[in-house]
Design an enzyme around this catalytic site. Structure first.
Site: not given
Lengths: 278, 92
Positions: A29, A241
């Site tokens: 991110k 993830s």
């Protein structure tokens, strides 16, 4: 990027992992956050403004970090009762939090941010709709993957949350013949942080299914089991993830020849207080 | 003991479209069994094959995380609120 020598042994394709935990804020991110803030700086006067977004974790950390470096206040709408690590890291970078009803999940945080964004003091960067999010991956993640594989990359496997990674990397890599594999959780109630079950969630405006060649699903138990294998067999501490991406990539490399890269969005340290590692 | 159970939207389909339902029981295990009697399959959504709370589900009795206070054996006082929350929300 590292090869997965044990987990990837005996497959038709080579299996590699791109470890985004080595970014300054510890996750993929950082890329989107930096691009969104730089874009806002170019388009808007940020004097006296507060950067606002909805996030369940990593984007919040990344925006808080970028805000600290670039000198902007940051406020984040985040579901309550998330792991304590996130809240503390965000606070350490000086950002403020608005906690939303945990029962509403990340969609509740999105709705809260939309409400706050009506106040002109905020600049709502909206990672789910901001073209600068996928642009970061088109300009950095995609070209890096191509370069780091020496132009041999054939398949990129990545989870879909905001979809910025898949959309941006697809734009960079598909023209080179790379197949894009997009992975979602297999159920609405899941524990793969950062991923969205698109059929039941607020659809990100930047998402375009047509930019992926192959859509797969992974269950939470399989994702966590693979995260544990990554730790014990490859020495890679990943989040759920990351485990999910590798589990899906393993399926691809079992079926097809080529160079298959799974993108691991973050590291496992941020989940140490969750039941995942108990 | 009568309690209110609040559920995330992702579990709404398991209980006939509601996100807030009434249930009864002395412990969390009783409460989930009570809901499962009326809405078969609910328990399997929240508990794993070994009968434990799924790793990606958090359950609160009031403000107390049940995982740290006895798990399914956690006592549920009359009139209390039970919250079932996805441990990790989708979309960062």
């Amino acid at each position: 990027m590292v090869p997965l020598r044990r987990i990837g042994a005996g497959l038709r394709g080579e299996l590699w992992a791109k470890l985004e935990s080595f970014n300054p804020g510890g996750s993929v991110k950082d890329r989107a956050a930096l691009w969104m803030v730089l874009d806002a700086e170019q388009r808007l006067d940020l004097e006296g403004k507060t950067i606002l977004d909805a996030t369940s974790g990593n984007t919040g950390v990344a925006l808080a970090l970028v805000g600290a470096v670039r000198g902007h206040p940051v406020e984040l709408c985040m579901p309550d009762k998330l792991s304590v690590e996130r809240k503390r890291i965000v606070a350490a970078f000086g950002a403020t939090l608005t906690l939303t009803d945990p029962l509403d999940g990340s969609d509740g945080a999105i709705l809260a941010a939309r409400e706050k964004a009506k106040d002109p003091r905020y600049v709502y960067v909206d990672q789910y709709a901001n073209p600068a999010n996928p642009l970061a991956h088109e300009e950095t993640t995609g070209p890096e993957l191509w370069e780091q594989t020496g132009g041999r990359l054939t398949h990129l496997v990545a989870g879909v949350g905001t979809s910025g990674t898949v959309v941006g990397a697809s734009r960079a890599l598909r023209p080179k013949g790379v197949r894009i594999v997009a992975v979602q959780p297999d159920a609405a109630l899941h524990g793969i942080e950062g991923w969205k079950h698109m059929a039941t969630a607020i659809r990100p405006l930047i998402w375009d299914e047509a930019l992926a060649d192959d859509h797969r699903t992974i269950g939470t138990d399989a994702a966590i089991a693979m995260a544990k294998r990554l730790a014990r067999e490859e020495g890679i501490l990943s989040g759920p993830s990351g485990g999910g991406a590798v589990a899906a990539a393993l399926g691809v490399a079992r079926e097809q020849e080529g160079v298959v890269v799974a993108l691991l969005a973050d590291g496992g340290e941020r989940y140490l207080s969750t039941p995942m590692w108990e | 003991m009568a309690v209110t159970v609040r559920l995330p939207g992702t579990l709404r389909d398991a209980v006939g479209g509601e996100t807030k339902i009434q249930a009864s029981g002395e412990t969390l295990a009783d409460v989930f069994a009570d809901i499962d009697r009326r809405h078969p399959g609910f328990r399997a959504r929240v508990l794993d094959d070994r009968g434990s709370i799924r790793s990606y589900v958090n359950v609160y009795v009031g403000d107390t995380d049940a995982r740290g206070s006895g798990g399914l054996a956690t006592a549920v006082p009359d009139g209390s609120e039970v919250m079932v929350i996805p441990a990790m929300a989708g979309g960062r």
